[in-house]
Each structure stands twice: as structure tokens, then as C-alpha cells.
Design a protein around this motif. Structure first.
Motif, PDB file in Angstrom:
ATOM      1  N   ASP A   1       0.833  -1.193   0.000  1.00 59.86           N
ATOM      2  CA  ASP A   1       0.000   0.000   0.000  1.00 59.86           C
ATOM      3  C   ASP A   1       0.878   1.258   0.000  1.00 59.86           C
ATOM      4  OD1 ASP A   1      -2.676  -1.269   2.132  1.00 59.86           O
ATOM      5  OD2 ASP A   1      -1.592  -2.163   0.469  1.00 59.86           O
ATOM      6  N   ILE A   2       0.349   2.331  -0.577  1.00 54.63           N
ATOM      7  CA  ILE A   2       1.103   3.574  -0.706  1.00 54.63           C
ATOM      8  C   ILE A   2       0.470   4.655   0.174  1.00 54.63           C
ATOM      9  CG2 ILE A   2       1.968   5.333  -2.295  1.00 54.63           C
ATOM     10  CD1 ILE A   2       3.116   2.553  -2.788  1.00 54.63           C
ATOM     11  N   TYR A   3       1.319   5.365   0.920  1.00 55.65           N
ATOM     12  CA  TYR A   3       0.871   6.397   1.850  1.00 55.65           C
ATOM     13  C   TYR A   3       1.581   7.720   1.553  1.00 55.65           C
ATOM     14  CZ  TYR A   3      -0.566   2.251   4.506  1.00 55.65           C
ATOM     15  OH  TYR A   3      -1.123   1.060   4.886  1.00 55.65           O
ATOM     16  N   PHE A   4       1.070   8.792   2.150  1.00 59.08           N
ATOM     17  CA  PHE A   4       1.746  10.086   2.087  1.00 59.08           C
ATOM     18  C   PHE A   4       1.651  10.739   3.464  1.00 59.08           C
ATOM     19  CE2 PHE A   4      -2.656  11.148   1.567  1.00 59.08           C
ATOM     20  CZ  PHE A   4      -2.801  12.399   2.138  1.00 59.08           C
ATOM     21  N   SER A   5       2.575  11.644   3.750  1.00 54.73           N
ATOM     22  CA  SER A   5       2.528  12.364   5.027  1.00 54.73           C
ATOM     23  C   SER A   5       1.434  13.424   4.962  1.00 54.73           C
ATOM     24  CB  SER A   5       3.882  13.009   5.338  1.00 54.73           C
ATOM     25  OG  SER A   5       4.283  13.889   4.301  1.00 54.73           O
ATOM     26  N   VAL A   6       0.575  13.448   5.970  1.00 54.82           N
ATOM     27  CA  VAL A   6      -0.549  14.384   5.989  1.00 54.82           C
ATOM     28  C   VAL A   6      -0.066  15.820   6.171  1.00 54.82           C
ATOM     29  CG1 VAL A   6      -2.635  15.039   7.285  1.00 54.82           C
ATOM     30  CG2 VAL A   6      -2.170  12.630   6.771  1.00 54.82           C
ATOM     31  N   TYR A   7       1.109  15.988   6.797  1.00 55.90           N
ATOM     32  CA  TYR A   7       1.637  17.329   7.050  1.00 55.90           C
ATOM     33  C   TYR A   7       3.028  17.467   6.433  1.00 55.90           C
ATOM     34  CZ  TYR A   7      -2.174  17.096  10.347  1.00 55.90           C
ATOM     35  OH  TYR A   7      -3.419  16.930  10.894  1.00 55.90           O
ATOM     36  N   PRO A   8       3.355  18.645   5.868  1.00 54.19           N
ATOM     37  CA  PRO A   8       4.660  18.851   5.233  1.00 54.19           C
ATOM     38  C   PRO A   8       5.810  18.683   6.221  1.00 54.19           C
ATOM     39  CG  PRO A   8       3.117  20.571   4.584  1.00 54.19           C
ATOM     40  CD  PRO A   8       2.473  19.818   5.705  1.00 54.19           C
TER      41      PRO A   8
ATOM     42  N   TRP B   1      10.092   9.271   7.886  1.00 60.94           N
ATOM     43  CA  TRP B   1       8.837   8.895   8.540  1.00 60.94           C
ATOM     44  C   TRP B   1       8.278  10.159   9.165  1.00 60.94           C
ATOM     45  CZ3 TRP B   1       6.464   4.244   8.244  1.00 60.94           C
ATOM     46  CH2 TRP B   1       5.363   4.024   9.080  1.00 60.94           C
ATOM     47  N   PRO B   2       7.029  10.512   8.914  1.00 61.47           N
ATOM     48  CA  PRO B   2       6.512  11.764   9.479  1.00 61.47           C
ATOM     49  C   PRO B   2       6.535  11.747  10.999  1.00 61.47           C
ATOM     50  CG  PRO B   2       4.732  10.437   8.556  1.00 61.47           C
ATOM     51  CD  PRO B   2       6.010   9.781   8.146  1.00 61.47           C
ATOM     52  N   SER B   3       6.879  12.883  11.593  1.00 61.85           N
ATOM     53  CA  SER B   3       6.922  12.991  13.046  1.00 61.85           C
ATOM     54  C   SER B   3       6.617  14.427  13.444  1.00 61.85           C
ATOM     55  CB  SER B   3       8.301  12.593  13.582  1.00 61.85           C
ATOM     56  OG  SER B   3       9.267  13.560  13.225  1.00 61.85           O
ATOM     57  N   THR B   4       6.318  14.629  14.709  1.00 58.19           N
ATOM     58  CA  THR B   4       6.097  15.979  15.212  1.00 58.19           C
ATOM     59  C   THR B   4       7.362  16.810  15.071  1.00 58.19           C
ATOM     60  OG1 THR B   4       4.406  15.220  16.767  1.00 58.19           O
ATOM     61  CG2 THR B   4       5.465  17.327  17.246  1.00 58.19           C
ATOM     62  N   GLU B   5       8.518  16.188  15.295  1.00 56.03           N
ATOM     63  CA  GLU B   5       9.787  16.910  15.255  1.00 56.03           C
ATOM     64  C   GLU B   5      10.125  17.404  13.852  1.00 56.03           C
ATOM     65  OE1 GLU B   5       9.310  13.974  16.784  1.00 56.03           O
ATOM     66  OE2 GLU B   5       9.281  14.859  18.797  1.00 56.03           O
ATOM     67  N   THR B   6       9.712  16.673  12.827  1.00 54.87           N
ATOM     68  CA  THR B   6      10.063  17.058  11.459  1.00 54.87           C
ATOM     69  C   THR B   6       8.926  17.770  10.727  1.00 54.87           C
ATOM     70  OG1 THR B   6       9.438  14.838  10.673  1.00 54.87           O
ATOM     71  CG2 THR B   6      11.760  15.206  11.212  1.00 54.87           C
ATOM     72  N   THR B   7       7.767  17.885  11.366  1.00 60.43           N
ATOM     73  CA  THR B   7       6.651  18.611  10.755  1.00 60.43           C
ATOM     74  C   THR B   7       6.897  20.107  10.855  1.00 60.43           C
ATOM     75  OG1 THR B   7       5.056  16.857  11.246  1.00 60.43           O
ATOM     76  CG2 THR B   7       4.173  19.060  10.871  1.00 60.43           C
ATOM     77  N   VAL B   8       6.752  20.805   9.739  1.00 56.35           N
ATOM     78  CA  VAL B   8       7.028  22.241   9.682  1.00 56.35           C
ATOM     79  C   VAL B   8       5.786  23.056  10.014  1.00 56.35           C
ATOM     80  CG1 VAL B   8       7.818  24.125   8.206  1.00 56.35           C
ATOM     81  CG2 VAL B   8       8.814  21.846   7.964  1.00 56.35           C
ATOM     82  N   GLY B   9       4.640  22.605   9.545  1.00 54.48           N
ATOM     83  CA  GLY B   9       3.402  23.339   9.761  1.00 54.48           C
ATOM     84  C   GLY B   9       2.234  22.564   9.190  1.00 54.48           C
ATOM     85  N   ILE B  10       1.076  23.201   9.180  1.00 55.86           N
ATOM     86  CA  ILE B  10      -0.120  22.511   8.696  1.00 55.86           C
ATOM     87  C   ILE B  10      -0.940  23.434   7.802  1.00 55.86           C
ATOM     88  CG2 ILE B  10      -0.174  21.126  10.804  1.00 55.86           C
ATOM     89  CD1 ILE B  10      -2.687  22.653  11.629  1.00 55.86           C
TER      90      ILE B  10
END
Length: 210
Positions: free
Chosen positions: A62-69, A77-86
Motif C-alpha cells: 500500500d502507498i501512503y503520504f505524510s498528511v503534514y509537510p 517517517w513523518p513525526s512531530t519533530e520534522t513537521t514544519v506546519g499545517i
């Protein structure tokens, strides 16, 4: 909206183009700059047209994408630490129709639609994009613009989900943190039944914002 490219560009068109979206499997996600996805059509190169995609991915992961940039130092892997904004808030809705004899009180699709109508009546808020994941719904509400994390209350997604859960009166998973992945439309949900195997876009309103 006819391709994964259209979906990504519609969902993130208000975000700075130097930011990354992670795309891939649970084992291997790669970072793609929004500027590359929109200008060079790398996503189209990855997946090809709709019919080619369906045949190529019928028996693959299955293919996924990060919900936040994500930023440039992302660990794939998406994380709070690497999320820039929403630029959106979202709901991950499991539906009773696909849960069999679960002990959790999941909503039916009609109950969910009723709650959406109630949300609009009370607040004027409508979803921008609804994706059928094969076993439920991923519901995206675009904000009026992109916000850096330092500009917002970091509980904004959780508080929105809590409010909707009260309107719904049923079980709704808590997915209010920033380490979240969504299923990419026009790809495959290998866990779904054959008739719901393809992840589809059920609703798109480009003018709807929170």
C-alpha cells in the motif's frame, strides 16, 4: 481530480514549495519537494496513468503520504519533530460497514454524513476532500492558509477531532498528532475487499476552507 498528482497538488497548494511530502510504503517513504511534484510531475513518473497504476500495484504494498509537510532533515517517517506546519485538519473515520463484529461503536456511513451536515449547520465548516480508504474515510478540511507550527495551538487537530466526535456520538480514532500518514488516492488498499480495493476520492470542494 483524476490522479495522485492532482490530489497532492490540491491538498498542499497553499504550502511553501520548498517543503517535503513523504510518499511510499510503510517500509520505505521518500521525501519529495512540493516544487518538484508540481513542476516536474515526479509523482506521475512514479505511478503513471490511472490504468497503469492499478495494474502495477494490484499485488504490491500500500502507498501512503505524510498528511503534514516535513522539513529537509526528515528521517523518512513523518513525526512531530520534522513537521514544519499545517494547512489542514483531518478525520480518520473507521466505518461500521467494514468492521464486522467489533466491540467499538463505529459510525455507519450515513451517521457520519449526518454528523458532517450538523457540523456545517453549527459552524459553516465543510470538508475540502473526502477519500474512501477502502475500509473507511479520510476527511480533509483545508485551512485558509499554511501555518507554521509556532503560529498555532499544537492541539488544534485534536480539539477539532474532539468536537466532531461529540457531534458524531460514536467511536472516532484520535489522530490529532502530526506523525500521520494518509492513503494516496488511486492506489490500492490490500486489506480491503475486492470491490473497495482502490482508494478513491469521494468528494472535492476546492472552495471549502476552515
Amino acid at each position: 481530480m483524476n490522479s495522485p498528482v492532482d490530489f497532492i497538488n490540491a491538498l498542499f497548494n497553499d504550502c511553501p514549495k520548498e517543503l517535503n511530502i513523504l510518499i511510499g510504503t510503510t517500509k520505505n517513504m521518500e521525501a519529495f519537494k512540493l516544487s518538484d511534484l508540481s513542476e516536474n510531475n515526479l509523482l506521475a513518473d512514479m505511478f503513471g496513468d490511472k490504468h497503469k497504476l492499478l495494474s502495477n500495484f494490484a499485488d504490491k504494498e500500500d502507498i501512503y503520504f505524510s498528511v503534514y509537510p516535513q522539513n529537509e532533515t526528515t528521517n523518512k517517517w513523518p513525526s512531530t519533530e520534522t513537521t514544519v506546519g499545517i494547512s489542514l485538519v483531518w478525520l480518520d473515520v473507521d466505518l461500521a460497514e467494514y468492521k464486522g463484529n467489533s466491540t467499538k461503536d463505529y459510525p455507519t456511513e450515513q451517521e457520519f454524513q449526518d454528523a458532517l451536515e450538523l457540523l456545517e449547520r453549527k459552524t459553516g465548516v465543510r470538508p475540502s476532500i473526502i477519500v474512501h480508504s477502502g475500509r473507511g474515510l479520510h476527511v480533509y478540511f483545508k485551512l485558509d492558509r499554511f501555518y507554521k507550527l509556532e503560529e498555532i495551538d499544537r492541539d488544534i487537530v485534536k480539539r477539532f477531532q474532539d468536537y466532531f466526535r461529540e457531534l458524531l456520538g460514536k467511536h472516532l480514532d484520535q489522530t490529532g498528532d502530526f506523525a500521520r500518514r494518509g492513503r494516496l488516492p488511486f492506489t490500492i488498499n490490500s486489506k480491503a475487499s475486492p470491490e473497495n480495493r482502490v482508494v478513491t476520492i469521494e468528494h472535492y470542494n476546492e472552495e471549502a476552507t476552515v
